[in-house]
Design a protein around this motif. Structure first.
Motif, PDB file in Angstrom:
ATOM      1  N   MET A   1      37.409  36.710  42.094  1.00  0.00           N
ATOM      2  CA  MET A   1      37.288  38.048  42.667  1.00  0.00           C
ATOM      3  C   MET A   1      36.482  38.014  43.965  1.00  0.00           C
ATOM      4  O   MET A   1      36.860  38.642  44.960  1.00  0.00           O
ATOM      5  N   ASN A   2      35.386  37.265  43.986  1.00  0.00           N
ATOM      6  CA  ASN A   2      34.562  37.173  45.192  1.00  0.00           C
ATOM      7  C   ASN A   2      35.321  36.514  46.339  1.00  0.00           C
ATOM      8  O   ASN A   2      35.178  36.918  47.499  1.00  0.00           O
ATOM      9  N   ALA A   3      36.131  35.505  46.032  1.00  0.00           N
ATOM     10  CA  ALA A   3      36.949  34.863  47.068  1.00  0.00           C
ATOM     11  C   ALA A   3      37.947  35.867  47.638  1.00  0.00           C
ATOM     12  O   ALA A   3      38.153  35.929  48.853  1.00  0.00           O
ATOM     13  N   LEU A   4      38.545  36.681  46.770  1.00  0.00           N
ATOM     14  CA  LEU A   4      39.482  37.698  47.244  1.00  0.00           C
ATOM     15  C   LEU A   4      38.774  38.748  48.094  1.00  0.00           C
ATOM     16  O   LEU A   4      39.314  39.190  49.112  1.00  0.00           O
ATOM     17  N   LYS A   5      37.563  39.130  47.715  1.00  0.00           N
ATOM     18  CA  LYS A   5      36.792  40.086  48.517  1.00  0.00           C
ATOM     19  C   LYS A   5      36.568  39.564  49.932  1.00  0.00           C
ATOM     20  O   LYS A   5      36.690  40.306  50.903  1.00  0.00           O
ATOM     21  N   VAL A   6      36.235  38.287  50.042  1.00  0.00           N
ATOM     22  CA  VAL A   6      36.023  37.680  51.360  1.00  0.00           C
ATOM     23  C   VAL A   6      37.318  37.742  52.169  1.00  0.00           C
ATOM     24  O   VAL A   6      37.314  38.094  53.353  1.00  0.00           O
ATOM     25  N   MET A   7      38.431  37.408  51.546  1.00  0.00           N
ATOM     26  CA  MET A   7      39.725  37.453  52.230  1.00  0.00           C
ATOM     27  C   MET A   7      40.036  38.866  52.707  1.00  0.00           C
ATOM     28  O   MET A   7      40.514  39.073  53.824  1.00  0.00           O
ATOM     29  N   MET A   8      39.754  39.847  51.853  1.00  0.00           N
ATOM     30  CA  MET A   8      40.014  41.248  52.203  1.00  0.00           C
ATOM     31  C   MET A   8      39.122  41.707  53.358  1.00  0.00           C
ATOM     32  O   MET A   8      39.588  42.379  54.270  1.00  0.00           O
ATOM     33  N   ARG A   9      37.851  41.349  53.316  1.00  0.00           N
ATOM     34  CA  ARG A   9      36.932  41.750  54.391  1.00  0.00           C
ATOM     35  C   ARG A   9      37.357  41.186  55.739  1.00  0.00           C
ATOM     36  O   ARG A   9      37.108  41.784  56.775  1.00  0.00           O
ATOM     37  N   ARG A  10      37.970  40.001  55.720  1.00  0.00           N
ATOM     38  CA  ARG A  10      38.483  39.403  56.956  1.00  0.00           C
ATOM     39  C   ARG A  10      39.830  40.002  57.365  1.00  0.00           C
ATOM     40  O   ARG A  10      40.347  39.667  58.424  1.00  0.00           O
ATOM     41  N   GLY A  11      40.400  40.856  56.511  1.00  0.00           N
ATOM     42  CA  GLY A  11      41.668  41.504  56.829  1.00  0.00           C
ATOM     43  C   GLY A  11      42.866  40.574  56.736  1.00  0.00           C
ATOM     44  O   GLY A  11      43.879  40.797  57.398  1.00  0.00           O
ATOM     45  N   GLU A  12      42.789  39.552  55.901  1.00  0.00           N
ATOM     46  CA  GLU A  12      43.861  38.568  55.814  1.00  0.00           C
ATOM     47  C   GLU A  12      45.135  39.136  55.197  1.00  0.00           C
ATOM     48  O   GLU A  12      45.086  40.033  54.358  1.00  0.00           O
ATOM     49  N   GLN A  13      46.253  38.587  55.625  1.00  0.00           N
ATOM     50  CA  GLN A  13      47.559  38.883  55.038  1.00  0.00           C
ATOM     51  C   GLN A  13      47.679  38.044  53.768  1.00  0.00           C
ATOM     52  O   GLN A  13      47.570  36.824  53.812  1.00  0.00           O
ATOM     53  N   LEU A  14      47.909  38.706  52.639  1.00  0.00           N
ATOM     54  CA  LEU A  14      47.959  38.018  51.360  1.00  0.00           C
ATOM     55  C   LEU A  14      49.388  37.757  50.917  1.00  0.00           C
ATOM     56  O   LEU A  14      50.277  38.555  51.183  1.00  0.00           O
ATOM     57  N   THR A  15      49.570  36.666  50.224  1.00  0.00           N
ATOM     58  CA  THR A  15      50.801  36.377  49.508  1.00  0.00           C
ATOM     59  C   THR A  15      50.444  36.455  48.034  1.00  0.00           C
ATOM     60  O   THR A  15      49.534  35.764  47.577  1.00  0.00           O
ATOM     61  N   VAL A  16      51.156  37.306  47.286  1.00  0.00           N
ATOM     62  CA  VAL A  16      50.814  37.570  45.898  1.00  0.00           C
ATOM     63  C   VAL A  16      52.033  37.338  45.010  1.00  0.00           C
ATOM     64  O   VAL A  16      53.142  37.763  45.349  1.00  0.00           O
ATOM     65  N   LYS A  17      51.805  36.678  43.888  1.00  0.00           N
ATOM     66  CA  LYS A  17      52.829  36.498  42.856  1.00  0.00           C
ATOM     67  C   LYS A  17      52.189  36.850  41.524  1.00  0.00           C
ATOM     68  O   LYS A  17      51.066  36.420  41.249  1.00  0.00           O
ATOM     69  N   PHE A  18      52.888  37.631  40.722  1.00  0.00           N
ATOM     70  CA  PHE A  18      52.366  38.023  39.416  1.00  0.00           C
ATOM     71  C   PHE A  18      52.980  37.161  38.322  1.00  0.00           C
ATOM     72  O   PHE A  18      54.140  36.765  38.409  1.00  0.00           O
ATOM     73  N   TYR A  19      52.213  36.905  37.285  1.00  0.00           N
ATOM     74  CA  TYR A  19      52.697  36.119  36.155  1.00  0.00           C
ATOM     75  C   TYR A  19      51.752  36.294  34.973  1.00  0.00           C
ATOM     76  O   TYR A  19      50.698  36.919  35.085  1.00  0.00           O
ATOM     77  N   THR A  20      52.135  35.746  33.843  1.00  0.00           N
ATOM     78  CA  THR A  20      51.287  35.706  32.664  1.00  0.00           C
ATOM     79  C   THR A  20      50.871  34.259  32.465  1.00  0.00           C
ATOM     80  O   THR A  20      51.733  33.377  32.388  1.00  0.00           O
ATOM     81  N   ASN A  21      49.570  33.996  32.397  1.00  0.00           N
ATOM     82  CA  ASN A  21      49.125  32.602  32.274  1.00  0.00           C
ATOM     83  C   ASN A  21      49.305  32.087  30.847  1.00  0.00           C
ATOM     84  O   ASN A  21      49.715  32.828  29.949  1.00  0.00           O
ATOM     85  N   LYS A  22      48.996  30.826  30.635  1.00  0.00           N
ATOM     86  CA  LYS A  22      49.237  30.182  29.340  1.00  0.00           C
ATOM     87  C   LYS A  22      48.409  30.797  28.211  1.00  0.00           C
ATOM     88  O   LYS A  22      48.746  30.660  27.046  1.00  0.00           O
ATOM     89  N   ASP A  23      47.339  31.508  28.549  1.00  0.00           N
ATOM     90  CA  ASP A  23      46.513  32.176  27.540  1.00  0.00           C
ATOM     91  C   ASP A  23      46.896  33.645  27.352  1.00  0.00           C
ATOM     92  O   ASP A  23      46.145  34.412  26.759  1.00  0.00           O
TER      93      ASP A  23
END
Length: 160
Positions: A20-42
Protein backbone atom coordinates in the motif's frame (compact mmCIF):
# COMPACT_ATOMS: atom_id res chain seq x y z
CA UNK A 1 18.95 -46.15 15.82
CA UNK A 2 16.83 -44.37 13.20
CA UNK A 3 16.72 -40.56 13.10
CA UNK A 4 13.49 -38.87 12.08
CA UNK A 5 13.60 -35.32 10.78
CA UNK A 6 10.56 -33.21 11.13
CA UNK A 7 10.07 -30.79 8.27
CA UNK A 8 8.46 -27.49 9.12
CA UNK A 9 7.50 -24.94 6.55
CA UNK A 10 7.99 -21.30 7.30
CA UNK A 11 4.89 -19.46 6.18
CA UNK A 12 5.58 -15.82 5.53
CA UNK A 13 2.67 -13.44 5.67
CA UNK A 14 2.49 -11.01 2.76
CA UNK A 15 3.44 -7.42 3.67
CA UNK A 16 0.33 -5.73 2.31
CA UNK A 17 1.05 -2.53 4.25
CA UNK A 18 4.33 -2.03 2.38
CA UNK A 19 2.52 -2.71 -0.89
CA UNK A 20 0.00 0.00 0.00
CA UNK A 21 2.81 2.44 0.86
CA UNK A 22 4.54 1.71 -2.46
CA UNK A 23 1.27 2.45 -4.27
CA UNK A 24 0.87 5.70 -2.32
CA UNK A 25 4.30 6.82 -3.50
CA UNK A 26 3.39 5.98 -7.10
CA UNK A 27 0.13 7.91 -6.78
CA UNK A 28 1.80 10.98 -5.25
CA UNK A 29 4.17 11.06 -8.23
CA UNK A 30 1.13 10.93 -10.54
CA UNK A 31 2.30 7.76 -12.28
CA UNK A 32 0.27 5.97 -14.95
CA UNK A 33 -0.65 2.58 -13.50
CA UNK A 34 -1.15 -0.76 -15.18
CA UNK A 35 -3.60 -2.84 -13.14
CA UNK A 36 -4.73 -6.46 -13.41
CA UNK A 37 -7.20 -8.05 -11.02
CA UNK A 38 -7.06 -11.66 -9.88
CA UNK A 39 -7.58 -14.00 -6.94
CA UNK A 40 -4.32 -15.17 -5.37
CA UNK A 41 -3.55 -18.74 -4.29
CA UNK A 42 -4.85 -18.01 -0.77
CA UNK A 43 -8.23 -16.83 -2.21
CA UNK A 44 -7.69 -13.13 -1.53
CA UNK A 45 -8.91 -10.55 -4.08
CA UNK A 46 -5.83 -8.79 -5.44
CA UNK A 47 -4.59 -6.21 -7.88
CA UNK A 48 -1.28 -6.58 -9.72
CA UNK A 49 0.04 -3.03 -10.03
CA UNK A 50 2.99 -1.69 -12.01
CA UNK A 51 4.16 1.43 -13.78
CA UNK A 52 7.05 2.43 -15.99
CA UNK A 53 9.15 3.23 -12.92
CA UNK A 54 8.07 0.43 -10.54
CA UNK A 55 7.94 -3.27 -11.38
CA UNK A 56 4.77 -5.20 -10.59
CA UNK A 57 3.60 -6.12 -7.11
CA UNK A 58 0.51 -7.53 -5.48
CA UNK A 59 -1.93 -5.48 -3.39
CA UNK A 60 -4.55 -7.50 -1.51
CA UNK A 61 -7.82 -5.57 -1.59
CA UNK A 62 -11.00 -4.99 0.33
CA UNK A 63 -13.80 -2.61 -0.71
CA UNK A 64 -11.98 0.50 0.56
CA UNK A 65 -8.80 -0.47 -1.29
CA UNK A 66 -10.76 -1.08 -4.49
CA UNK A 67 -12.48 2.32 -4.15
CA UNK A 68 -9.10 3.99 -3.54
CA UNK A 69 -7.54 2.42 -6.61
CA UNK A 70 -10.56 3.11 -8.83
CA UNK A 71 -10.76 6.76 -7.75
CA UNK A 72 -7.07 7.29 -8.48
CA UNK A 73 -7.37 5.73 -11.93
CA UNK A 74 -10.43 7.82 -12.78
CA UNK A 75 -9.52 11.20 -11.26
CA UNK A 76 -5.94 11.18 -9.98
CA UNK A 77 -7.20 11.74 -6.40
CA UNK A 78 -4.96 9.95 -3.87
CA UNK A 79 -7.35 9.82 -0.85
CA UNK A 80 -7.15 6.26 0.53
CA UNK A 81 -10.76 6.08 1.90
CA UNK A 82 -9.52 4.64 5.19
CA UNK A 83 -8.10 1.55 3.48
CA UNK A 84 -6.53 -0.68 6.12
CA UNK A 85 -4.25 -3.11 4.23
CA UNK A 86 -4.24 -5.46 7.22
CA UNK A 87 -8.03 -5.75 7.26
CA UNK A 88 -8.58 -7.95 4.21
CA UNK A 89 -10.62 -11.12 3.93
CA UNK A 90 -10.22 -14.15 1.69
CA UNK A 91 -13.13 -15.46 -0.35
CA UNK A 92 -15.15 -18.19 1.36
CA UNK A 93 -15.23 -21.67 -0.16
CA UNK A 94 -18.78 -21.22 -1.52
CA UNK A 95 -18.17 -17.72 -2.98
CA UNK A 96 -17.44 -16.99 -6.63
CA UNK A 97 -13.68 -16.47 -6.57
CA UNK A 98 -13.20 -14.97 -10.04
CA UNK A 99 -12.38 -11.44 -8.91
CA UNK A 100 -11.23 -10.34 -12.38
CA UNK A 101 -14.58 -11.34 -13.92
CA UNK A 102 -16.48 -9.58 -11.13
CA UNK A 103 -14.58 -6.32 -11.77
CA UNK A 104 -15.07 -6.71 -15.51
CA UNK A 105 -18.85 -7.19 -15.09
CA UNK A 106 -19.03 -4.02 -12.99
CA UNK A 107 -17.18 -2.05 -15.65
CA UNK A 108 -19.32 -3.53 -18.43
CA UNK A 109 -22.49 -2.59 -16.53
CA UNK A 110 -21.53 0.95 -15.47
CA UNK A 111 -18.59 2.14 -17.57
CA UNK A 112 -18.71 0.17 -20.83
CA UNK A 113 -17.57 3.16 -22.93
CA UNK A 114 -14.06 2.69 -21.56
CA UNK A 115 -13.76 -0.99 -22.50
CA UNK A 116 -11.76 -2.00 -25.55
CA UNK A 117 -11.08 -5.52 -26.79
CA UNK A 118 -8.64 -7.30 -29.03
CA UNK A 119 -10.78 -8.18 -32.08
CA UNK A 120 -11.98 -11.78 -31.94
CA UNK A 121 -10.64 -12.59 -35.41
CA UNK A 122 -7.13 -11.86 -34.07
CA UNK A 123 -7.63 -14.03 -31.00
CA UNK A 124 -6.69 -17.68 -31.36
CA UNK A 125 -6.61 -18.57 -27.70
CA UNK A 126 -9.14 -19.56 -25.09
CA UNK A 127 -9.11 -16.01 -23.69
CA UNK A 128 -10.74 -12.69 -24.47
CA UNK A 129 -8.33 -9.82 -23.88
CA UNK A 130 -9.14 -6.18 -23.37
CA UNK A 131 -8.62 -3.14 -21.23
CA UNK A 132 -10.32 -0.10 -19.73
CA UNK A 133 -8.44 3.17 -20.13
CA UNK A 134 -8.56 5.95 -17.53
CA UNK A 135 -6.89 9.27 -16.78
CA UNK A 136 -4.21 7.67 -14.56
CA UNK A 137 -3.83 4.21 -16.04
CA UNK A 138 -5.36 1.10 -17.54
CA UNK A 139 -7.03 -2.01 -16.23
CA UNK A 140 -6.16 -5.07 -18.32
CA UNK A 141 -8.33 -8.18 -18.60
CA UNK A 142 -7.63 -11.70 -19.76
CA UNK A 143 -10.95 -13.52 -19.40
CA UNK A 144 -11.74 -17.16 -20.05
CA UNK A 145 -13.50 -17.40 -23.41
CA UNK A 146 -16.87 -18.95 -22.56
CA UNK A 147 -20.06 -19.06 -24.61
CA UNK A 148 -21.84 -17.15 -21.84
CA UNK A 149 -19.27 -14.34 -21.85
CA UNK A 150 -19.20 -14.13 -25.67
CA UNK A 151 -23.00 -13.92 -25.81
CA UNK A 152 -22.98 -11.20 -23.14
CA UNK A 153 -20.37 -9.11 -24.99
CA UNK A 154 -22.08 -9.50 -28.38
CA UNK A 155 -25.49 -8.69 -26.88
CA UNK A 156 -24.11 -5.43 -25.44
CA UNK A 157 -22.29 -4.61 -28.73
CA UNK A 158 -18.94 -4.60 -26.94
CA UNK A 159 -17.33 -6.96 -29.47
CA UNK A 160 -18.05 -7.84 -33.07
Amino acid sequence: MKLIFEVKKAVAQYDNESAMNALKVMMRRGEQLTVKFYTNKDNFPCAWIESKRISGFQLILNQEGLNWLRTYLQTGETEDFGFNPCNVTAFEEDEDKDFQLAIFRQLAAYDEKRLQFVPLFRERSEYIKGYASYLKGKIFFRLARTTELLDYLIERDLIA
